[in-house]
Design an enzyme around this catalytic site. Sequence first.
Site, PDB file in Angstrom:
ATOM      1  N   GLY A   1      -0.585   8.046   1.180  1.00  0.00           N
ATOM      2  CA  GLY A   1      -0.553   8.149   2.633  1.00  0.00           C
ATOM      3  C   GLY A   1       0.750   7.707   3.281  1.00  0.00           C
TER       4      GLY A   1
ATOM      5  N   GLY B   1       2.243   4.840   3.619  1.00  0.00           N
ATOM      6  CA  GLY B   1       3.120   3.951   2.854  1.00  0.00           C
ATOM      7  C   GLY B   1       3.939   4.709   1.827  1.00  0.00           C
TER       8      GLY B   1
ATOM      9  N   GLY C   1       0.820  -1.218   0.000  1.00  0.00           N
ATOM     10  CA  GLY C   1       0.000   0.000   0.000  1.00  0.00           C
ATOM     11  C   GLY C   1       0.847   1.258   0.000  1.00  0.00           C
ATOM     12  N   ALA C   2       1.819   1.305  -0.933  1.00  0.00           N
ATOM     13  CA  ALA C   2       2.730   2.459  -0.989  1.00  0.00           C
ATOM     14  C   ALA C   2       2.260   3.494  -2.009  1.00  0.00           C
ATOM     15  CB  ALA C   2       4.146   1.983  -1.320  1.00  0.00           C
TER      16      ALA C   2
ATOM     17  N   TYR D   1     -12.955  -2.991  10.658  1.00  0.00           N
ATOM     18  CA  TYR D   1     -11.626  -2.387  10.455  1.00  0.00           C
ATOM     19  C   TYR D   1     -10.810  -2.453  11.742  1.00  0.00           C
ATOM     20  CZ  TYR D   1      -8.091   1.295  10.165  1.00  0.00           C
ATOM     21  OH  TYR D   1      -6.896   2.000  10.224  1.00  0.00           O
TER      22      TYR D   1
HETATM   23  P1  NAP Z   1      -4.227   5.230   2.564  1.00  0.00           P
HETATM   24  O1  NAP Z   1      -3.579   6.491   2.135  1.00  0.00           O
HETATM   25  O2  NAP Z   1      -5.610   4.936   2.140  1.00  0.00           O
HETATM   26  O3  NAP Z   1      -3.265   4.038   2.165  1.00  0.00           O
HETATM   27  C1  NAP Z   1      -3.700   2.712   2.129  1.00  0.00           C
HETATM   28  C2  NAP Z   1      -2.937   1.984   1.075  1.00  0.00           C
HETATM   29  O4  NAP Z   1      -3.387   0.626   1.067  1.00  0.00           O
HETATM   30  C3  NAP Z   1      -3.161   2.525  -0.335  1.00  0.00           C
HETATM   31  O5  NAP Z   1      -1.951   2.468  -1.031  1.00  0.00           O
HETATM   32  C4  NAP Z   1      -4.159   1.532  -0.904  1.00  0.00           C
HETATM   33  O6  NAP Z   1      -4.103   1.388  -2.316  1.00  0.00           O
HETATM   34  C5  NAP Z   1      -3.636   0.271  -0.264  1.00  0.00           C
HETATM   35  N1  NAP Z   1      -4.593  -0.825  -0.391  1.00  0.00           N
HETATM   36  C6  NAP Z   1      -5.888  -0.847  -0.004  1.00  0.00           C
HETATM   37  N2  NAP Z   1      -6.442  -2.028  -0.336  1.00  0.00           N
HETATM   38  C7  NAP Z   1      -5.487  -2.769  -0.947  1.00  0.00           C
HETATM   39  C8  NAP Z   1      -5.450  -4.059  -1.523  1.00  0.00           C
HETATM   40  N3  NAP Z   1      -6.528  -4.856  -1.566  1.00  0.00           N
HETATM   41  N4  NAP Z   1      -4.289  -4.496  -2.058  1.00  0.00           N
HETATM   42  C9  NAP Z   1      -3.197  -3.699  -2.056  1.00  0.00           C
HETATM   43  N5  NAP Z   1      -3.165  -2.462  -1.532  1.00  0.00           N
HETATM   44  C10 NAP Z   1      -4.302  -2.001  -0.978  1.00  0.00           C
HETATM   45  O7  NAP Z   1      -4.267   5.146   4.161  1.00  0.00           O
HETATM   46  P2  NAP Z   1      -3.186   5.486   5.304  1.00  0.00           P
HETATM   47  O8  NAP Z   1      -3.869   6.376   6.267  1.00  0.00           O
HETATM   48  O9  NAP Z   1      -1.888   5.878   4.730  1.00  0.00           O
HETATM   49  O10 NAP Z   1      -3.075   4.069   6.003  1.00  0.00           O
HETATM   50  C11 NAP Z   1      -1.890   3.299   5.957  1.00  0.00           C
HETATM   51  C12 NAP Z   1      -1.813   2.448   7.198  1.00  0.00           C
HETATM   52  O11 NAP Z   1      -1.735   3.291   8.347  1.00  0.00           O
HETATM   53  C13 NAP Z   1      -3.032   1.556   7.433  1.00  0.00           C
HETATM   54  O12 NAP Z   1      -2.590   0.304   7.894  1.00  0.00           O
HETATM   55  C14 NAP Z   1      -3.818   2.254   8.524  1.00  0.00           C
HETATM   56  O13 NAP Z   1      -4.569   1.361   9.285  1.00  0.00           O
HETATM   57  C15 NAP Z   1      -2.651   2.830   9.317  1.00  0.00           C
HETATM   58  N6  NAP Z   1      -2.994   3.971  10.155  1.00  0.00           N
HETATM   59  C16 NAP Z   1      -3.513   5.108   9.615  1.00  0.00           C
HETATM   60  C17 NAP Z   1      -3.831   6.167  10.451  1.00  0.00           C
HETATM   61  C18 NAP Z   1      -4.407   7.434   9.920  1.00  0.00           C
HETATM   62  O14 NAP Z   1      -4.754   8.285  10.745  1.00  0.00           O
HETATM   63  N7  NAP Z   1      -4.509   7.630   8.618  1.00  0.00           N
HETATM   64  C19 NAP Z   1      -3.618   6.055  11.819  1.00  0.00           C
HETATM   65  C20 NAP Z   1      -3.088   4.874  12.320  1.00  0.00           C
HETATM   66  C21 NAP Z   1      -2.768   3.835  11.491  1.00  0.00           C
HETATM   67  P3  NAP Z   1      -5.045   2.216  -3.314  1.00  0.00           P
HETATM   68  O15 NAP Z   1      -4.300   3.494  -3.498  1.00  0.00           O
HETATM   69  O16 NAP Z   1      -5.085   1.379  -4.531  1.00  0.00           O
HETATM   70  O17 NAP Z   1      -6.373   2.384  -2.618  1.00  0.00           O
END
Ligand code: NAP
Length: 327
Positions: A15, A17, A11-12, A198
Amino acid sequence: MSDQSVVIITGASSGVGLWAAKALATRGWLVIMACRDLAKAEAAAAEAGIPAESRRILHIDLGSQASVRRFADDFHALGLPLDALLLNAAVYLPRATEPQRSPEGFEISVATNYFGHFLLAHLLLDDLKAAHGRPKTGGAGPARLITLGTVTANSEEFGGKVPIPAPADLGDLAGLAAGFQAPIAMIDGKPFKPGKAYKDSKLACMIMNREFQKRWGETGVIFNTLYPGCVADTPLFRHTPPAFQKIFPWFQKNITKGYVSQPLAGERTAQVVADPAFAAQSGVHWSWGNRQQEGRQAFAQKLSVRGTNEARNERLWDLTMKSVGLA
Ligand code: NAP
């Protein structure tokens, strides 16, 4: 074999990643971006300024176990070492009225965030063991398996006590034990709550990390999770109501002060993947607390009883092994 450090980041394409990829490329690492949309990942990497020679993009759909297995084969075909695996991808579908299903028939947020990563980690564990302590630019160091956790999955913290729709709780694992196929959509077997699905998937990931440490810690490979802060403006929240997407970042910036920018979250994540200080302990959950200041020190955050019941954690591991076809 190359003496450049190599990391796979799931998921790079956006966000945390994406910005972790940038921070690790800046440290001289080769980043394998494991993404489901190759064109999107390519455009995001170019826009973020990750040099082409510092990255490769490989396809993975974490919701599909066949795709995860293909990804592992594709990575092995490259003949590269693997110094770190960063399990980062996630979906959050809080407004789903019905469970969406993976190709294997599992509820999609658990299938993607937990099962996909559980399987991938197993398929690449031998690579991490083989790379552990190998000579590299900057010196030998431990291999690492690092997983994104979250505050809302840990009822030890304020964010984990929020009852909307319900705190993370895997219950007695009745849904998983019954096969986790329709109509079952929750690990505890209770009625479907998408936001809780989730949180449950993230709690399961944090438990997975503890189990990896228990089972494989003696190899020297480092197994840690982290919460980089509330990155309230990533596309993770794209399925929340539009008003929430406006108010939530403002609330986190001005009221809780928990907001963290995407580059800072990426940098914190890169530290856990690469910096020696974060290899001093294994089997821990790193947090910076619910505060956004630059330079704030990380600490090992305690997990709630929902993540530390050893008998249930072992049962979760065994049931998940069956769900992903490893037992
Ligand atoms: P994000 O920007 O939505 O990034 C999520 C990534 O996962 C995107 O690259 C997305 O790809 C990918 N993804 C989703 N479904 C997938 C699949 N089936 N196969 C492959 N890749 C997939 O969200 P983020 O906030 O950066 O989250 C990243 C991590 O941080 C997550 O584990 C989340 O739980 C954790 N986190 C986030 C927060 C926050 O406040 N945002 C806080 C704590 C922890 P697409 O671009 O194709 O959708």
